[in-house]
Enzyme design. Structure first.
Site, mmCIF file in Angstrom:
data_model
loop_
_atom_site.group_PDB
_atom_site.id
_atom_site.type_symbol
_atom_site.label_atom_id
_atom_site.label_comp_id
_atom_site.label_asym_id
_atom_site.label_seq_id
_atom_site.Cartn_x
_atom_site.Cartn_y
_atom_site.Cartn_z
ATOM 1 N N GLY A 69 -51.448 48.066 -10.434
ATOM 2 C CA GLY A 69 -51.634 46.816 -11.173
ATOM 3 C C GLY A 69 -51.838 45.653 -10.219
ATOM 4 O O GLY A 69 -52.808 44.923 -10.317
ATOM 5 N N PHE A 70 -50.911 45.489 -9.292
ATOM 6 C CA PHE A 70 -50.966 44.420 -8.279
ATOM 7 C C PHE A 70 -51.046 43.029 -8.884
ATOM 8 O O PHE A 70 -51.464 42.091 -8.220
ATOM 9 C CB PHE A 70 -52.132 44.648 -7.307
ATOM 10 C CG PHE A 70 -52.150 46.019 -6.690
ATOM 11 C CD1 PHE A 70 -51.138 46.414 -5.832
ATOM 12 C CD2 PHE A 70 -53.152 46.921 -6.987
ATOM 13 C CE1 PHE A 70 -51.136 47.681 -5.282
ATOM 14 C CE2 PHE A 70 -53.153 48.201 -6.429
ATOM 15 C CZ PHE A 70 -52.146 48.571 -5.577
ATOM 16 N N ILE A 108 -30.617 49.031 -0.034
ATOM 17 C CA ILE A 108 -31.765 49.854 -0.432
ATOM 18 C C ILE A 108 -31.272 50.931 -1.398
ATOM 19 O O ILE A 108 -30.443 51.765 -1.049
ATOM 20 C CB ILE A 108 -32.439 50.477 0.805
ATOM 21 C CG1 ILE A 108 -32.929 49.387 1.758
ATOM 22 C CG2 ILE A 108 -33.596 51.388 0.384
ATOM 23 C CD1 ILE A 108 -33.862 48.365 1.153
ATOM 24 N N PRO A 160 -34.426 54.913 -0.808
ATOM 25 C CA PRO A 160 -35.081 54.745 0.502
ATOM 26 C C PRO A 160 -36.541 55.192 0.527
ATOM 27 O O PRO A 160 -37.380 54.542 1.143
ATOM 28 C CB PRO A 160 -34.227 55.620 1.423
ATOM 29 C CG PRO A 160 -32.916 55.762 0.733
ATOM 30 C CD PRO A 160 -33.190 55.687 -0.735
ATOM 31 N N GLY A 174 -35.566 42.617 -4.611
ATOM 32 C CA GLY A 174 -36.912 43.167 -4.733
ATOM 33 C C GLY A 174 -37.661 43.101 -3.417
ATOM 34 O O GLY A 174 -37.318 42.330 -2.528
ATOM 35 N N GLY A 186 -41.409 44.126 -3.500
ATOM 36 C CA GLY A 186 -42.849 44.319 -3.754
ATOM 37 C C GLY A 186 -43.706 43.267 -3.077
ATOM 38 O O GLY A 186 -44.758 43.571 -2.518
ATOM 39 N N GLU A 187 -43.272 42.033 -3.125
ATOM 40 C CA GLU A 187 -44.093 40.942 -2.565
ATOM 41 C C GLU A 187 -43.918 40.831 -1.049
ATOM 42 O O GLU A 187 -44.899 40.712 -0.320
ATOM 43 C CB GLU A 187 -43.744 39.595 -3.220
ATOM 44 C CG GLU A 187 -43.443 39.629 -4.718
ATOM 45 C CD GLU A 187 -44.576 40.104 -5.589
ATOM 46 O OE1 GLU A 187 -45.742 39.931 -5.210
ATOM 47 O OE2 GLU A 187 -44.292 40.681 -6.662
#
Lengths: 327, 706
Positions: free
Chosen positions: B229-230, B595, B598, B668, B670-671
């Site tokens: 998706g991004f 985490i 992992p 998070g 992701g970014e």
């Protein structure tokens, strides 16, 4: 739906006659380019003659001439033992093209027949003299970073996208073409055309003719050779500039030299003047630089591809340097 | 075959690699029909006529939709909906805008019939030229976000040492492998099921409810698996509304999958940006002023802004900071967040400028960063919930061999290659929203967790299962996490690196509650409070117990500043003669709390680094401004990195829990996996060559001409 007939034959003569008598018929080999062109609406053949079954897949050495069937796949050719040993420059050029998946289906003949990847040629809403003669050239004054710097015309500045062909033109290959009246043979360098006023014509093959094989004379260019491709990513990208270089050295003096460039013209671009300069000279950086300068005479850029005026000579120097350094 | 599931593996990995996982386009509904869009061939103007006769008469065609036959959409009729109401306007806002939709019984017939639709236009003058528009006074540029000033504005101008530069970011497109689209199927006149590709099933449900004016519960959105998706699947686009309209009109399910070239215009992009950075410092390397001004591309019909200048406000200890963000409206489709969003664009500029300042001061850029690393958040004047970036700098520097780096550019040579090292930091909000999770603990030993969140690839299900597994002491193979269906308990869209924190907290709360209930039941049955839940349920004659919990947004935002951090180290090789840049080593360090998973966490960081290579070296959507049209709208010419562009990637996690952010102590990532990466590459290219490339992507021609 845009319907088309799909016919398959294993006989060269049948294939030739099927295309010759039908103006909207065309051959299909690997199809890696033709299918894209059909999907994008650039071309709409009514009859496809599948030539994948034709007996044109042999690679053999006869009387010191390598015969390569037109239906040999790009990967089979690159992996062939004779090619590896006697024509490693061709192997490197082949391996620089496209991606492994594409090379597995792309054929020698199809590679020669592929069309330019100019974005304006593929977008049917844009002007392009190659796709629609007289509609204008979108790339002149537009996005022309990938485009030609040699042999351009006012109607077209597209480049031929092949790597294999750059290797072949350097190796003095010949193209054997079959037609209704039998076979004819032309020099590889004369196979592709410059755009001139007829950019719709990429090459000198006639309607109803078929490339059946290539012939390459054995040479001594299998020691000091290199194919240098400069591109935007490491694989699956067309050349910004590519150079095929091969030297025959005697005590560091150049007795034979071959130089050709890709990404710079409407056809694979053989650097004859630079070769003539280098012949008989010492293989030194200074001479390579001088040859690169000579090779660039007459180059003309179009704005976004101005960088090629620097990248091209640099790549020539790099290719010659690597070729010389090979033991 | 007996598959062994390691706790590190993705819970849906086997489904994905065996083809069992079903993506939206794979649902074969009875009576399925196919939609194909007709895109506008002009960039701005009005549609004057649409001739659909030939298309309608083509074999297999069921209908052709356009604004001329205004398909039913009560919300649009009432004036609601997004600015570009598909088939409710004759206006063309951008080249490639969908202006009609053909529905036929096969995809091929619909594709052909779409070519027969003849659209006539009245063309208007347009502007798609971002760079020219920055300087052009006639282009209306307005403040996109409130200006920010701390201390003295433009303090850098009077500093002992100053850097003043501009940085350019081109349009990037998300272009996941999976093409965008939807299947719509009206079950009754006011009930519809959609098989979507979305990062938010609940958000999609709400949008559809608004457009068609039907209750949300009448809409079922299914999107269990998403092929990337991004950010582009964070909204329900006009093309999806068009398909739902079409299904209603033809009274059959309609599937629409757009083409690769349509992926460049119909589903958003990362906007082009032009940034000016002014940095001031004392001679001994203390930053005294940061000025960051950004211009971001937006569309003329809908505004889009993002956090390009955010990081400059708090990343470095400077008494004086001022930022401005302006939008530049163009006749192009509206952008949308793309991984790392504006922060990734901003970090490229800020982290390049920081490197330029370090060079001007003749300081090691790592040392310069450490010297100006604030102990508390200088923007909010409150402590960070956790921040371990000094340790991250140290670990990353050791791993990449930072001590091999020479401060003088162009010092290391390897044949025709120049070697350089670069570093950059990435930062993103570690925020937490509200989500609901239902847990069903069964006497057969299994636990089912449900929430209407999405998994666009990070391994959301895996993370949630691991959280529950640890808390409940139940093996992972006994736990199922159900997501991607709007009928499940509500959760926000997957975006902004918030899912693990938000949904994970609700999973945590469910597990804590289930454990308490089990302990209570055990006590009632005179069993030990540590008894196995299966025995406790059996003893109490209960087949299962069920708990639903809603997590809340973090309440400590006023006391603590919460961020995830990343440090990217790269080594590059730059070819002396051809200008080719190769990233030869990568060490990415994540400082994102504990985490949880992992393996998938590492995958996140690796994916971010690969995206970062694309942003740094290869990706650029090229527009011909004479036509307002992209000229490289395909995967051959829009260059995403290939395997050969990607070296071995070392990922290091600090792995220290931050219990202020959430009960799992996890933030998070992701970014942050992407943010900063391009700056590290640009800095390494400078270190290798002495050439500062301030315009992405860093292609060989720019290096050669630089």
């Amino acid at each position: 739906m845009i319907n088309f007939q799909f016919l398959r034959t294993s006989i060269v003569k049948t294939a030739l006659s099927l295309v010759a008598k039908d103006p909207k018929a065309t051959f299909i080999a690997g199809g890696t380019n033709l299918v894209d062109l059909m999907k994008r609406g650039v071309t709409a053949p009514e009859k496809l003659i599948d030539i994948n079954q034709l007996p044109l897949k042999q690679i053999e050495l006869k009387n010191n001439i390598l015969h390569i069937g037109a239906m040999v796949s790009n990967s089979a050719l690159a992996e062939n033992a004779i090619v590896k040993e006697k024509f490693p420059l061709l192997m490197l050029a082949l391996q620089s093209g496209a991606s492994a998946q594409l090379r597995n289906v792309a054929t020698v003949g199809g590679n020669m027949m592929q069309r330019t990847r100019c974005g304006y040629f593929y977008d049917t809403t844009m002007p392009c003299n190659k796709r629609q003669p007289g509609s204008g050239c979108g790339a002149i004054g537009g996005y022309n970073r990938m485009h030609a710097i040699f042999g351009t015309s006012e109607s077209c500045i597209a480049v031929h996208p092949s790597d294999m062909c750059v290797g072949l033109v350097a190796l003095d290959a010949q193209v054997v073409i079959a037609g209704a009246k039998g076979e004819r043979k032309i020099n590889f360098i004369d196979f592709h055309r410059l755009a001139g006023t007829t950019p719709e014509k990429d090459n000198n093959i006639q309607k109803g003719e078929l490339i059946v094989r290539l012939e390459i004379p054995v040479n001594n260019l299998n020691k000091n050779f290199h194919y240098q491709k400069v591109r935007d990513r490491s694989s699956y990208a067309f050349a910004l500039i590519s150079v095929a270089a091969a030297l025959e050295l005697k005590d560091d003096v150049i007795s034979t030299v071959r130089l050709a460039m890709g990404g710079v013209a409407h056809k694979p671009w053989r650097l004859v003047a630079a070769e003539n300069f280098l012949k008989g000279k010492a293989a030194t950086l200074a001479n390579f630089e001088a040859a690169a300068k000579i090779a660039m005479e007459g180059a003309k850029a179009f704005g976004e591809n101005d960088f090629k005026l620097k990248m091209a000579p640099n790549t020539i120097i790099e290719a010659l340097t690597v070729a010389k350094a090979k033991a | 075959m007996d598959f062994f599931v390691d706790e590190n593996d993705r819970v849906d990995g086997i489904e994905k690699v065996t083809g069992k996982a079903k993506y939206f386009a794979e649902f074969k509904l009875p009576g399925l029909t196919y939609g194909v869009l007709v895109p506008s061939t002009i960039t701005k103007g009005k549609i004057t006529a649409i001739d659909i006769k030939a298309a309608k008469n083509a074999p297999g065609v069921l209908d052709v939709l356009s604004h001329l036959n205004k398909p039913s959409a009560a919300g649009y009729e009432a004036g609601g909906g997004s600015p570009m109401k598909i088939f409710y306007t004759d206006e063309v806002f951008f080249n490639g805008q969908p202006v009609a939709l053909v529905v036929a019984d096969t995809f091929e017939r619909a594709t052909y019939a779409a070519t027969l639709v003849k659209v006539s236009y009245e063309k208007a003058a347009f502007n798609t030229d971002f760079k020219k528009s920055i300087a052009d006074a006639s282009v209306a540029k307005k403040q996109g976000q409130p200006p920010y000033v701390r201390g003295v504005a433009d303090a850098y101008k009077t500093a002992e040492v100053k850097v003043e530069q501009t940085y350019e970011m081109p349009v990037e497109t998300h272009n996941p492998m999976e093409l965008h689209g939807i299947i719509a199927d009206w079950r009754t006149n006011d009930q519809v099921t959609v098989y979507a590709k979305t990062q938010g099933v609940k958000a999609a449900q709400a949008t559809i409810a608004n457009v068609f004016k039907i209750p949300q519960e009448n809409i079922q959105v299914k999107s269990e698996f998403v092929g990337g998706g991004f950010g582009m699947a964070l909204r329900t686009w006009p093309l999806e509304i068009a398909t739902i309209m079409a299904s209603k009109q033809v009274k059959r399910p309609v599937k629409l999958v757009i083409t690769r070239d349509q992926m460049f215009t119909m589903v958003g992009n990362r906007p082009a940006a032009y940034q000016k950075i002014g940095l001031g410092a004392t001679k001994d390397g203390k930053i005294t002023g940061i000025t960051h001004t950004a211009f971001g591309q937006t569309s003329t019909y809908e505004n889009f802004t993002e956090g390009v200048v955010t990081m400059s406000k708090f990343m470095y200890a400077s008494e004086n900071v001022n930022t401005n963000y302006y939008v530049v409206p163009l006749d192009m489709s509206v952008p949308i967040w793309m991984r790392g969003p504006g922060e990734a664009t901003g970090a490229f500029a800020l982290e390049s400028a920081i490197d330029e300042m370090a060079h001007a001061l003749d300081m090691d850029p790592l040392e310069f960063r450490i010297k100006n690393d604030p102990e508390t958040d200088p923007m909010k004047n409150i402590p960070f919930s956790s921040k371990n970036i000094k340790e991250a700098y140290k670990l990353g520097a050791e791993k990449i061999g930072w001590n091999n780096r020479k401060n003088k550019p162009g010092s290391i040579t390897e044949g025709p290659w120049k070697i350089g090292y670069g570093v950059s930091i990435g930062v993103f909000n570690a925020s937490r929203g509200r989500a609901t999770v239902k847990g069903i603990l069964n006497a057969n030993g299994s636990l089912i967790l449900q929430s209407a969140t999405s998994d666009i690839g990070p391994g959301t299900g895996t993370g949630m299962v691991l959280i529950a597994s640890r808390l409940m002491n139940i093996p992972v193979e006994k736990i199922t996490f159900e997501l991607g269906d709007s009928s499940l308990p509500p959760a926000p869209s997957q975006g902004g690196s918030t899912t693990l924190s938000t949904v994970g907290t609700a999973v945590n709360d469910v597990c804590v509650s289930l454990k308490a209930t089990i302990a209570e039941l055990a006590a009632n049955a005179n069993m030990s409070t540590t008894s196995n839940f299966v025995e406790v349920l059996k003893k109490n004659n209960l087949p299962m117990i069920e708990v639903t919990k809603q997590s809340q947004a973090n309440q400590q935002g006023k006391e603590y500043s919460m961020y995830s951090f990343s440090i990217h180290f790269v080594q590059v090789k730059v070819h002396n003669l051809t200008g080719v840049v190769k990233v030869s080593k990568i060490v990415s360090v994540g400082d994102s709390g504990k985490i949880i998973s992992p393996k998938t966490a590492r995958s996140q960081m690796v994916g971010g680094a690969v995206g970062g290579i694309g942003m740094a070296l290869t990706e650029e959507a090229l527009l011909d401004n004479r036509y307002g049209k992209y000229v490289n709208n395909n995967f051959a010419d829009y260059h995403v990195p290939v395997h050969a562009d990607v070296p071995e990637i070392d990922v290091i996690f600090i792995d220290k829990p931050d219990y202020i952010v959430n009960p799992m102590g996890a933030k998070g990532m992701g970014e942050i996996a992407l943010i900063g990466f391009a700056g590290a590459v640009a800095n390494a290219v400078f270190n290798a060559t002495g050439k500062r490339i301030r315009s992405l992507p860093i292609t060989p021609d720019k290096v050669l001409e630089g």
